[in-house]
Structure formats: C-alpha cells, structure tokens
Design a protein around this motif. Structure first.
Motif, short mmCIF file in Angstrom:
data_model
loop_
_atom_site.label_atom_id
_atom_site.label_comp_id
_atom_site.label_asym_id
_atom_site.label_seq_id
_atom_site.Cartn_x
_atom_site.Cartn_y
_atom_site.Cartn_z
N UNK A 1 0.82 -1.21 0.00
CA UNK A 1 0.00 0.00 0.00
C UNK A 1 0.86 1.26 0.00
N UNK A 2 2.03 1.17 0.60
CA UNK A 2 2.94 2.31 0.59
C UNK A 2 3.37 2.64 -0.84
N UNK A 3 3.55 1.60 -1.65
CA UNK A 3 3.98 1.79 -3.05
C UNK A 3 2.83 1.43 -4.00
N UNK A 4 1.64 1.90 -3.68
CA UNK A 4 0.47 1.58 -4.49
C UNK A 4 0.52 2.19 -5.88
N UNK A 5 1.44 3.15 -6.10
CA UNK A 5 1.60 3.67 -7.45
C UNK A 5 2.21 2.62 -8.37
N UNK A 6 2.75 1.55 -7.78
CA UNK A 6 3.30 0.43 -8.55
C UNK A 6 2.40 -0.80 -8.40
N UNK A 7 1.10 -0.57 -8.23
CA UNK A 7 0.20 -1.67 -7.89
C UNK A 7 0.20 -2.81 -8.90
N UNK A 8 0.30 -2.51 -10.18
CA UNK A 8 0.32 -3.58 -11.19
C UNK A 8 1.54 -4.47 -11.00
N UNK A 9 2.69 -3.85 -10.77
CA UNK A 9 3.92 -4.62 -10.57
C UNK A 9 3.85 -5.46 -9.31
N UNK B 1 -6.47 -2.95 1.98
CA UNK B 1 -6.61 -2.16 0.75
C UNK B 1 -7.96 -1.44 0.72
N UNK B 2 -8.99 -2.12 1.19
CA UNK B 2 -10.32 -1.50 1.24
C UNK B 2 -10.34 -0.34 2.23
N UNK B 3 -9.72 -0.54 3.39
CA UNK B 3 -9.68 0.53 4.39
C UNK B 3 -8.86 1.71 3.87
N UNK B 4 -7.83 1.41 3.09
CA UNK B 4 -6.97 2.46 2.54
C UNK B 4 -7.61 3.15 1.33
N UNK B 5 -8.72 2.59 0.85
CA UNK B 5 -9.40 3.18 -0.29
C UNK B 5 -8.74 2.89 -1.62
N UNK B 6 -7.89 1.83 -1.66
CA UNK B 6 -7.21 1.50 -2.91
C UNK B 6 -7.89 0.29 -3.54
#
Length: 253
Positions: free
Chosen positions: A33-41, A72-77
């Motif tokens: 979740x910290x690196x969710x900008x790389x979620x696909x990877x 992930x749900x709590x984080x809104x991602x």
C-alpha cells in the motif's frame, strides 16, 4: 522516488517469508500500500510467488490475500481488489493445482474464498463455481494414499501396479522441516481464530453483541473446517512418510 526493481524484490522477499503471524501479513500489506503507485507490478509479484514457491508458502500467501484486501479496502485503494478479483482463479490454480500437488491446500483455499465472499470481495456465483472445480482436488479421508503421491513428495517406492496418474512427479520438494512448520503454523492460526471468537470488547452488552456478530461470521461449519484442515494435513504427511520408508530386504537381511 523508489527504484521499481528494489520495491519488487523487497515485496517478493516479504511474500516468501510470510508465516502464520498477523505481523508478517501486515508488514507485506502495508508495504504494497505504501507503493500503491506500482500496484500492477506488486500484484504481479503475488502471482509470481504463489506460482513459484512450495506448498507452505502458497498457503501463507492465500491467507495473506484476505488480510491484504481488508487493508486495501480501508486504505481506499480498490485497484488491488479489482486485480485480485480478476486473477483469483489463477491464484487458486497455483495454490491447489489440479495435478494433486496442493491437495492439502484445498481447505485453505476454501476457507479464504468463504472469507472473501462474506466480506464482499468475491461474488457468490464466482465462489460457487471455483468450489465446484476444486472439490475433487482435495484429500479424501478414504483415499489418502492416492493423494499423497502428488502432495509435493516424489513417490520413489510406489507399487509398479499403481497407475501413472497416481505417481505424478512433485513440482516442489517437501522436507520434514516444512511439514513440521506447516503443522505448527496451522495450529497457530487455529489458536488465533479461537482467540478472536472469544475476544469481548468492553462496554455494556458488549458480550451479547460480540456473540451475535460472531455467530453470523463464524459457525460450527467453519470451526469443523479448521479442525479437519489440520487433521487431514497431519494424516497426509504421515502416509507420505510411510510410503518413503525403505522396503524390507526380501532375503531377511
């Protein structure tokens, strides 16, 4: 900006070292979740590790997925949730493949699927369809000898009359240490489930409310499933070890 390759390597390492503790799952989930900008990877790392590792690690990753989607749900991602919904069949096929090498993981898969269904991560129809597929992949109490040759151990002493389909080569070695580790981790999970059931928050009528909530979330069938999972795994491992005992010398020497 973090190096994408390093992020992948660190997350992959965390997945490989998952165990029955909540802390290990939280650490890996929070990292993703910290690196969710790389979620696909990072999602692809989950798929890679669940397909490459031994039976224990695959089971640990399966348990991790439910915890991960919760956070992930709590984080809104929601992207992590969406990708797992898309690839859940691929994950199930890796954790409990149809070649029998993950027979002891079928109940793990079923338990996690029920959890994901109850939390709304998977549709009822999807879970039903997957369960119809995996119900023949598990270990039958009346047929443990047939399941054991394909449960991560090569059957070098199998009878010549046994069919080839019953003596498929294992894709991952399972040594005594891994067997003991799996049994211990299953015990730890069962212990944690029992603690969760009886944990009562402070406050007026808290005990009654807690029991009401837990009755709907965790019933007799779930408790029996946990017990059967541990018992079946232990039985299967004992039979595998019996199959691997060196044959007696026919001349009595």
């Amino acid at each position: 900006m973090a190096d994408p390759f390093e992020v992948r390597m660190r997350f992959s390492s965390q997945l490989q070292h998952l165990n029955a503790s909540v802390a290990s799952a939280q650490k890996a989930a929070q990292y993703a979740l910290k690196y969710k900008d790389m979620d696909e990877d990072l999602h692809s790392c989950i798929l890679e590790q669940v397909e490459r590792n031994n039976m224990n690690t695959r089971a640990n990753i399966m348990y991790f997925i439910e915890h991960f989607l919760d956070l992930a749900q709590r984080d809104g991602h929601s992207d992590y949730i969406r990708m797992m919904q898309r690839d859940i069949i691929r994950v199930v096929d890796a954790v409990a493949p149809d070649d029998g090498s993950g027979a002891a993981n079928v109940k793990v898969v079923r338990k996690v699927l029920i959890g994901l269904q109850n939390k709304g991560f998977l549709e009822n129809q999807v879970v039903t369809q997957i369960e119809d597929v995996i119900k023949e992949r598990g270990t039958n109490d009346d047929d443990l000898g047939l399941a054991s040759p394909t449960s991560d151990v090569d059957m070098t002493d199998a009878p010549a009359s046994e069919s080839k389909s019953r003596r498929r080569p294992a894709t991952h070695g399972l040594d005594k240490r891994q067997v003991e580790q799996r049994i211990e981790e299953d015990r730890e999970r069962h212990k944690r489930e029992r603690e969760r059931i009886w944990a009562v928050p402070k406050g007026e009528d808290a005990e009654m409310n807690k029991l009401w909530e837990e009755t709907s979330d965790f019933g007799d069938d779930d408790d029996r499933l946990l017990t059967e999972e541990g018992d079946d795994f232990t039985k299967e491992m004992e039979i595998q070890q019996c199959h691997h005992q060196p044959p007696a010398n026919r001349n009595g020497h």
